[in-house]
Design an enzyme around this catalytic site. Sequence first.
Site, short mmCIF file in Angstrom:
data_model
loop_
_atom_site.label_atom_id
_atom_site.label_comp_id
_atom_site.label_asym_id
_atom_site.label_seq_id
_atom_site.Cartn_x
_atom_site.Cartn_y
_atom_site.Cartn_z
N LEU A 33 0.81 -1.21 0.00
CA LEU A 33 0.00 0.00 0.00
C LEU A 33 0.85 1.27 0.00
CD1 LEU A 33 -2.67 -1.11 2.63
CD2 LEU A 33 -2.63 -1.50 0.16
N GLY A 36 -1.87 6.51 -2.05
CA GLY A 36 -3.08 6.43 -2.87
C GLY A 36 -4.12 5.53 -2.19
N HIS A 37 -3.66 4.38 -1.68
CA HIS A 37 -4.58 3.50 -0.94
C HIS A 37 -5.04 4.20 0.34
CE1 HIS A 37 -2.01 0.50 -3.18
NE2 HIS A 37 -3.22 0.14 -3.55
N GLN A 157 -10.35 0.46 -15.14
CA GLN A 157 -10.87 -0.48 -14.13
C GLN A 157 -12.14 0.08 -13.47
OE1 GLN A 157 -8.42 -2.90 -11.26
NE2 GLN A 157 -8.95 -1.27 -9.86
N LEU A 188 1.21 7.63 -8.02
CA LEU A 188 1.63 6.55 -7.11
C LEU A 188 1.13 5.21 -7.63
CD1 LEU A 188 1.21 7.88 -3.46
CD2 LEU A 188 3.13 8.08 -5.02
N ARG A 191 3.82 -0.54 -8.35
CA ARG A 191 4.88 -0.96 -9.30
C ARG A 191 6.00 0.06 -9.43
NH1 ARG A 191 0.17 -3.52 -12.03
NH2 ARG A 191 0.63 -5.74 -12.13
O1 PAF Z 1 -6.71 -2.13 -8.31
C1 PAF Z 1 -6.32 -3.17 -7.75
O2 PAF Z 1 -5.48 -3.16 -6.85
C2 PAF Z 1 -6.89 -4.52 -8.19
O3 PAF Z 1 -7.12 -4.54 -9.55
C3 PAF Z 1 -8.16 -4.91 -7.42
C4 PAF Z 1 -9.31 -3.95 -7.69
C5 PAF Z 1 -7.88 -4.95 -5.93
C6 PAF Z 1 -8.63 -6.30 -7.84
O4 PAF Z 1 -7.65 -7.25 -7.58
#
Ligand code: PAF
Length: 300
Positions: A33, A36-37, A157, A188, A191
């Site tokens: 993490l 951003g998280h 996504q 951020l 990776r």
């Molecule tokens: O964005 C992410 O970290 C992943 O694609 C997710 C949404 C947790 C699904 O594994």
Amino acid sequence: MEVVRDPKHARNVISDLQRRGRTVGMVPTMGFLHAGHGALIDAAEEECDEVVVTIFVNPTQFGPQEDLTRYPRDLERDLSLIESRGAQWVFVPDVSQMYPSGTEETSTIVVPSRRLTERLCGEFRPGHFSGVATIVTKLFALWQPQFAYFGLKDFQQTAVIKAMVRDLMMPVEIRTVATIREPDGLALSSRNVYLSPAERHQARAISGAMQAAWEVAQRADAVPVDVISTARRSLAASPDLVLQYLELVDEETLEPAPDLSRSTVLAVAVWLGATRLIDNVALRGTAPLAAVLQAHGESP
Ligand code: PAF
């Protein structure tokens, strides 16, 4: 904060929370993490009584040549970040629990809208969004959150998940949170840790290109080709960046944007050595560098 590893225990936790009328917000992650998280957890904390952060490196969203085995992991560090942000629950299942019928053809999968997945990242990562949609569906089914939080850095996504929730009538509201950036503009990403110091230096060019394109898009007479060629020129100045795609699309349909009058997003993916990085900017939204200044409390 409680760490839940067993889906059966998750069921008991959620039944109890529902009985007590608690609002549950979910922040799905693959761990390692960063701030951003942290922003997603903060947004969930603001809106919900209980926040569950999930940590699961989902094998079905990685292609055979991708970085599943080397994807960065640091559970201890993740747990302390989550605790410091005040989330109550962390769900850390293992692969056999989330995929009881295996991860291959034996398992039920969710196939998201073809229209939303045939371009941008979907074109270069076949099966990726089906893997994402499948795991997110499982997490929603298990924890039944009223709200779920996703970062706009993964803009395709978020479009795929919003459409899935709408189409499959899932009782959850999707919230999106702005991309958090390094002071030099780099978005951020877990990776980013793969980048060598020299690559990290060159990576600044990605948000630099988004910024330059955003500025051009603010001109009254700007047309899509101006925006794209500005970004392309700006990226070309960094010779080690290998462009995978650069597209101007409609924010909802992800179709190529014919003009700049609607909600358009410029999205990019590049390779920098062995690392694939993505970024995007909403042309009617905040410029990438303005977002950095705001996050750091400076005036533009
Ligand atoms: O964005 C992410 O970290 C992943 O694609 C997710 C949404 C947790 C699904 O594994």
